[in-house]
Design an enzyme around this catalytic site. Structure first.
Site, PDB file in Angstrom:
ATOM      1  N   HIS A  47       0.841  -1.198   0.000  1.00  0.00           N
ATOM      2  CA  HIS A  47       0.000   0.000   0.000  1.00  0.00           C
ATOM      3  C   HIS A  47       0.879   1.252   0.000  1.00  0.00           C
ATOM      4  O   HIS A  47       1.793   1.372   0.801  1.00  0.00           O
ATOM      5  CB  HIS A  47      -0.898  -0.016   1.241  1.00  0.00           C
ATOM      6  CG  HIS A  47      -1.707   1.213   1.393  1.00  0.00           C
ATOM      7  ND1 HIS A  47      -1.590   2.027   2.491  1.00  0.00           N
ATOM      8  CD2 HIS A  47      -2.624   1.772   0.590  1.00  0.00           C
ATOM      9  CE1 HIS A  47      -2.426   3.043   2.358  1.00  0.00           C
ATOM     10  NE2 HIS A  47      -3.062   2.904   1.214  1.00  0.00           N
ATOM     11  N   ASP A  94      -4.927   3.912  -4.848  1.00  0.00           N
ATOM     12  CA  ASP A  94      -5.043   4.471  -3.500  1.00  0.00           C
ATOM     13  C   ASP A  94      -6.038   5.620  -3.475  1.00  0.00           C
ATOM     14  O   ASP A  94      -5.741   6.723  -3.931  1.00  0.00           O
ATOM     15  CB  ASP A  94      -3.669   4.943  -3.022  1.00  0.00           C
ATOM     16  CG  ASP A  94      -3.649   5.235  -1.533  1.00  0.00           C
ATOM     17  OD1 ASP A  94      -4.738   5.423  -0.940  1.00  0.00           O
ATOM     18  OD2 ASP A  94      -2.559   5.266  -0.962  1.00  0.00           O
ATOM     19  N   TYR A 146      10.915  12.798 -13.260  1.00  0.00           N
ATOM     20  CA  TYR A 146      12.096  11.921 -13.253  1.00  0.00           C
ATOM     21  C   TYR A 146      12.497  11.582 -11.820  1.00  0.00           C
ATOM     22  O   TYR A 146      12.822  10.428 -11.507  1.00  0.00           O
ATOM     23  CB  TYR A 146      13.285  12.569 -13.972  1.00  0.00           C
ATOM     24  CG  TYR A 146      13.086  12.745 -15.459  1.00  0.00           C
ATOM     25  CD1 TYR A 146      12.753  11.673 -16.277  1.00  0.00           C
ATOM     26  CD2 TYR A 146      13.252  13.989 -16.051  1.00  0.00           C
ATOM     27  CE1 TYR A 146      12.580  11.840 -17.645  1.00  0.00           C
ATOM     28  CE2 TYR A 146      13.079  14.159 -17.419  1.00  0.00           C
ATOM     29  CZ  TYR A 146      12.742  13.085 -18.209  1.00  0.00           C
ATOM     30  OH  TYR A 146      12.568  13.245 -19.552  1.00  0.00           O
TER      31      TYR A 146
END
Length: 184
Positions: A47, A94, A146
């Site tokens: 999670h 989530d 990035y």
């Protein structure tokens, strides 16, 4: 799961002396583009862990060395929307975070090219189709993306050629009913 054959090459050829050809077996209900390595990654993620799904121009090998697994990128030979659809059919997102999907956006002063807008629109509709229309999707400036990708669990590189075809998914929780757990 795998049927493997090894063939010897002639020394005069510039390819490696041994090549490995793999034929993957299929599993019911799992998109065949999902490799064994990717299935392992999806299962091993916890999670809040993040998965970067990037285009073919992304510096995937360089960034992958800094990820949690540190493994080479997993290569999928499909465009970004198809990869996201297959992954989101298995990966819970989530819903307890402000955003559970992020995409690369241009840096200040640079306009998003039409092809970039197209791939991001497809990403949004794909996530809504595979997960839910109430998933929050947010932009991340190119150079910050990035850096965020380096913090991911792993990197999946697609054959997406349109610019800015990069996303990060945040793994959620599967509830007792077998569906993505959402706040009340």
């Amino acid at each position: 799961l795998f049927a493997t054959s090894i063939k010897k090459k002639k020394k005069s050829q510039r390819t490696p002396l041994l090549t490995c050809t793999t034929t993957m077996g299929l599993l019911k209900g799992i998109d065949p583009i999902l490799t064994a390595d990717l299935l392992w990654v999806l299962r091993a993620m916890g999670h809040g862990d993040r998965l970067a799904i990037v285009d073919c121009n992304f510096p995937a090998c360089q960034v992958a060395k800094s990820t949690i697994t540190g493994k080479d990128p997993i290569i999928l030979t499909v465009p970004l929307p198809q990869a996201v659809l297959a992954i989101c059919e298995l990966l819970p997102l989530d819903y307890f975070e402000e955003s559970s999907v992020f995409y690369m956006a241009p840096q200040d002063g640079v306009a998003m090219p039409p092809e970039g807008t197209e791939v991001i629109d497809e990403l949004k509709s794909t996530v809504a189709k595979a997960s839910s229309s109430d998933v929050s999707i947010a932009p991340v400036e190119r150079f910050q993306f990035y850096e965020e990708a380096k913090k991911c669990f792993a990197i999946v590189q697609t054959l997406e050629r349109r610019p800015y075809g990069n996303a990060i998914l945040v793994k959620g929780v599967i509830g007792p009913d077998g569906k993505d757990l959402k706040p009340n």
